[in-house]
Write an enzyme that holds these catalytic residues in place. Structure first.
Site, PDB file in Angstrom:
ATOM      1  N   ASP A 198      23.985 -19.989 -24.681  1.00 27.65           N
ATOM      2  CA  ASP A 198      23.668 -20.500 -23.344  1.00 27.65           C
ATOM      3  C   ASP A 198      24.689 -20.043 -22.310  1.00 27.65           C
ATOM      4  OD1 ASP A 198      25.782 -22.116 -24.114  1.00 27.65           O
ATOM      5  OD2 ASP A 198      24.706 -23.998 -23.925  1.00 27.65           O
ATOM      6  N   GLY A 199      25.958 -19.940 -22.736  1.00 26.30           N
ATOM      7  CA  GLY A 199      26.982 -19.442 -21.822  1.00 26.30           C
ATOM      8  C   GLY A 199      26.800 -17.978 -21.496  1.00 26.30           C
ATOM      9  N   ARG A 254      25.948 -16.467 -17.674  1.00 20.95           N
ATOM     10  CA  ARG A 254      26.718 -15.416 -17.004  1.00 20.95           C
ATOM     11  C   ARG A 254      25.828 -14.250 -16.600  1.00 20.95           C
ATOM     12  NH1 ARG A 254      30.487 -17.196 -20.761  1.00 20.95           N
ATOM     13  NH2 ARG A 254      29.883 -15.645 -22.317  1.00 20.95           N
ATOM     14  N   SER A 305      26.054 -23.626 -13.752  1.00 13.94           N
ATOM     15  CA  SER A 305      26.105 -24.757 -12.828  1.00 13.94           C
ATOM     16  C   SER A 305      26.967 -25.873 -13.397  1.00 13.94           C
ATOM     17  CB  SER A 305      24.695 -25.299 -12.574  1.00 13.94           C
ATOM     18  OG  SER A 305      24.142 -25.840 -13.763  1.00 13.94           O
ATOM     19  N   ASP A 340      26.702 -31.626 -26.953  1.00 10.68           N
ATOM     20  CA  ASP A 340      27.629 -31.358 -28.054  1.00 10.68           C
ATOM     21  C   ASP A 340      27.931 -32.645 -28.821  1.00 10.68           C
ATOM     22  OD1 ASP A 340      27.824 -28.667 -27.588  1.00 10.68           O
ATOM     23  OD2 ASP A 340      29.785 -28.754 -26.600  1.00 10.68           O
TER      24      ASP A 340
END
Length: 199
Positions: A68-69, A73, A79, A90
């Site tokens: 997801d990171g 990017r 956000s 998590d």
């Protein structure tokens, strides 16, 4: 330790991130799907004693925590809410992993290990909370022997090998994790103490 591996894993996930970006899939969708996968793997497989299968399924979906990171990017749409959602889910995933093991231990009469797993769950939540609360107060708290990624590696490897029949590995892993989590919580509390209490 695992921070050193993150760049290599990110490079591996980059092609998949590009494909998802072209499809217009939101990073938040990946975060939610990853958590659902982790939760399903833990609460379906672990209580049935399918420790190796559960660990494989969970590990697969844990990669979404990095994907997801990568996707955010690439899309340039990271956000504050995305970061908040990721951290919140998590905790849900962690709770599912240890809850699944607790159910298994209780069903097999291993109440001491169930208690150790419960301690690991609570201590892990405290470790994460201490950091979040400190940073919310404007303090640094990026220290600790056993951060979330290390805790996950220990419990998943121990459970997976235990599922393959390796003797004593799961109890040893849980006791080690309990000690490391308690130590890390103390580390972080002392780190905040040194920043806030004059000597």
């Amino acid at each position: 330790m695992l921070k050193l591996l993150r760049p290599a894993v990110t490079r591996v996930l980059t092609p998949l991130g590009r494909a998802l970006a072209r499809m217009g899939i939101s990073p938040n969708v990946i975060t939610v799907l990853g958590t659902l996968g982790v939760t399903a793997g833990a609460l379906v497989c672990y209580p049935r004693g399918q420790l190796f299968l559960g660990s494989v399924v969970i590990t697969f979906f844990v990669l979404a925590d990095l994907l997801d990171g990568v996707l955010a990017r690439m899309l340039g749409n990271g956000s504050t809410f995305g970061a908040f959602l990721d951290s919140t889910l998590d905790r849900v995933g962690d709770a599912a992993v240890f809850s699944g093991l607790i159910f298994w231990f209780v069903s097999t009469g291993e109440r001491v290990l169930a208690a150790v797993a419960l301690f690991c769950l609570v201590a892990g939540a405290v470790v994460s909370y201490v950091k979040a609360r400190a940073e919310g107060l404007g303090l640094s708290c990026d220290v600790g022997l056993a951060e979330r990624s290390e805790r996950l590696v220990v419990v998943l490897v121990a459970a997976g090998l235990g599922g393959l029949g390796v003797p004593y590995i799961l109890p040893a892993g849980l006791w080690l994790l309990a000690a490391a989590s308690a130590f890390t919580a103390g580390q972080r509390i002392m780190h905040v103490y040194r920043q806030t209490v004059p000597t």
